[in-house]
Scaffold this motif. Structure first.
Motif, PDB file in Angstrom:
ATOM      1  N   LEU A 165       0.622  10.475   1.846  1.00 35.04           N
ATOM      2  CA  LEU A 165       1.825  10.109   2.587  1.00 35.04           C
ATOM      3  C   LEU A 165       3.087  10.374   1.749  1.00 35.04           C
ATOM      4  O   LEU A 165       3.147  10.034   0.574  1.00 35.04           O
ATOM      5  CB  LEU A 165       1.787   8.632   2.977  1.00 35.04           C
ATOM      6  N   ASN A 166       4.089  10.976   2.380  1.00 32.60           N
ATOM      7  CA  ASN A 166       5.371  11.228   1.729  1.00 32.60           C
ATOM      8  C   ASN A 166       6.368  10.110   1.994  1.00 32.60           C
ATOM      9  O   ASN A 166       7.371  10.010   1.312  1.00 32.60           O
ATOM     10  CB  ASN A 166       5.985  12.551   2.211  1.00 32.60           C
ATOM     11  N   GLU A 167       6.117   9.287   3.012  1.00 33.57           N
ATOM     12  CA  GLU A 167       6.999   8.185   3.380  1.00 33.57           C
ATOM     13  C   GLU A 167       6.161   6.980   3.748  1.00 33.57           C
ATOM     14  O   GLU A 167       4.975   7.101   4.061  1.00 33.57           O
ATOM     15  CB  GLU A 167       7.877   8.567   4.583  1.00 33.57           C
ATOM     16  N   ASP A 168       6.782   5.802   3.729  1.00 26.83           N
ATOM     17  CA  ASP A 168       6.102   4.594   4.188  1.00 26.83           C
ATOM     18  C   ASP A 168       5.962   4.660   5.702  1.00 26.83           C
ATOM     19  O   ASP A 168       6.931   4.920   6.409  1.00 26.83           O
ATOM     20  CB  ASP A 168       6.917   3.346   3.836  1.00 26.83           C
ATOM     21  N   LEU A 169       4.762   4.452   6.172  1.00 23.24           N
ATOM     22  CA  LEU A 169       4.502   4.446   7.617  1.00 23.24           C
ATOM     23  C   LEU A 169       3.830   3.124   7.983  1.00 23.24           C
ATOM     24  O   LEU A 169       2.811   2.762   7.394  1.00 23.24           O
ATOM     25  CB  LEU A 169       3.592   5.606   8.018  1.00 23.24           C
ATOM     26  N   PRO A 170       4.407   2.402   8.950  1.00 22.54           N
ATOM     27  CA  PRO A 170       3.781   1.133   9.340  1.00 22.54           C
ATOM     28  C   PRO A 170       2.379   1.373   9.891  1.00 22.54           C
ATOM     29  O   PRO A 170       2.111   2.365  10.553  1.00 22.54           O
ATOM     30  CB  PRO A 170       4.721   0.582  10.419  1.00 22.54           C
ATOM     31  N   ASN A 171       1.501   0.471   9.601  1.00 26.00           N
ATOM     32  CA  ASN A 171       0.096   0.498  10.050  1.00 26.00           C
ATOM     33  C   ASN A 171      -0.707   1.661   9.459  1.00 26.00           C
ATOM     34  O   ASN A 171      -1.806   1.922   9.909  1.00 26.00           O
ATOM     35  CB  ASN A 171      -0.005   0.551  11.582  1.00 26.00           C
ATOM     36  N   LEU A 172      -0.127   2.387   8.491  1.00 23.43           N
ATOM     37  CA  LEU A 172      -0.876   3.493   7.902  1.00 23.43           C
ATOM     38  C   LEU A 172      -0.895   3.389   6.382  1.00 23.43           C
ATOM     39  O   LEU A 172      -1.958   3.478   5.772  1.00 23.43           O
ATOM     40  CB  LEU A 172      -0.279   4.832   8.347  1.00 23.43           C
ATOM     41  N   GLY A 173       0.251   3.224   5.748  1.00 20.42           N
ATOM     42  CA  GLY A 173       0.280   3.111   4.298  1.00 20.42           C
ATOM     43  C   GLY A 173       1.670   3.335   3.733  1.00 20.42           C
ATOM     44  O   GLY A 173       2.630   3.571   4.457  1.00 20.42           O
ATOM     45  N   ARG A 174       1.739   3.271   2.403  1.00 22.64           N
ATOM     46  CA  ARG A 174       2.999   3.442   1.699  1.00 22.64           C
ATOM     47  C   ARG A 174       3.059   4.833   1.087  1.00 22.64           C
ATOM     48  O   ARG A 174       2.065   5.551   1.047  1.00 22.64           O
ATOM     49  CB  ARG A 174       3.133   2.392   0.599  1.00 22.64           C
ATOM     50  N   THR A 175       4.212   5.207   0.587  1.00 25.04           N
ATOM     51  CA  THR A 175       4.407   6.506  -0.032  1.00 25.04           C
ATOM     52  C   THR A 175       3.407   6.699  -1.166  1.00 25.04           C
ATOM     53  O   THR A 175       3.257   5.837  -2.019  1.00 25.04           O
ATOM     54  CB  THR A 175       5.838   6.618  -0.596  1.00 25.04           C
ATOM     55  N   GLY A 176       2.733   7.822  -1.163  1.00 25.14           N
ATOM     56  CA  GLY A 176       1.789   8.144  -2.214  1.00 25.14           C
ATOM     57  C   GLY A 176       0.360   7.740  -1.944  1.00 25.14           C
ATOM     58  O   GLY A 176      -0.535   8.127  -2.689  1.00 25.14           O
TER      59      GLY A 176
END
Length: 149
Positions: free
Chosen positions: A5-16
């Motif tokens: 992930l390049n950005e924080d996405l709700p219900n999925l995860g944080r950056t990195g």
């Protein structure tokens, strides 16, 4: 399919974070919007390198903020302002005035970092928090004195 992930996405995860998602979600939503990259060996190595440099940069910034914190807390600023009989100021002392006073003492701090809940309108001694970094906050001691007439 695994992606970084390049950005924080709700219900999925944080950056990195390396997360497992469905191939269609990655191919049709995450990858075209540059919200994630495919988690192959090359991208994992590049991400680890970016994480190390970001950590190093963050640590340098934090040590600089701690040095500035020590200078701020050793400082006692006295501001003079016109005041009435009961110690009430004609006008007020704002974070702009504090920024100017800090600059005169050799510290270049942005006024947005000086957290003055409301302008000072009384004579006396005050402690104002200065947020230097996300983890570092200094306390600035201010004395507001009456101006000699």
């Amino acid at each position: 399919m695994q992606v970084i992930l390049n950005e924080d996405l709700p219900n999925l995860g944080r950056t990195g974070d390396v997360v497992k998602v469905r191939a269609g979600y990655a191919r049709n939503y995450l990858l075209p919007r540059k919200l994630a990259v495919e988690a192959d060996q090359k991208n994992l190595r590049a991400f680890e390198h970016q994480k190390r440099t970001a950590t190093r940069r963050r640590e340098i910034k934090r040590t600089d903020a701690l040095a500035v914190k020590a200078r701020i807390e050793a400082l006692a600023i006295t501001l003079t302002a016109r005041a009435g009989e009961e110690g009430k100021l004609f006008g007020s002392v704002t974070n702009i005035d504090l920024e100017r006073a800090l600059r005169e003492n050799g510290l270049d701090i942005e006024r947005r970092k000086i957290h003055l809940p409301e302008p000072i309108k009384q004579l006396g001694e005050f402690t104002v928090p200065v947020k230097l970094d996300s983890e570092v906050e200094a306390s600035l001691k201010i004395t507001v004195a009456a101006q000699a007439e």
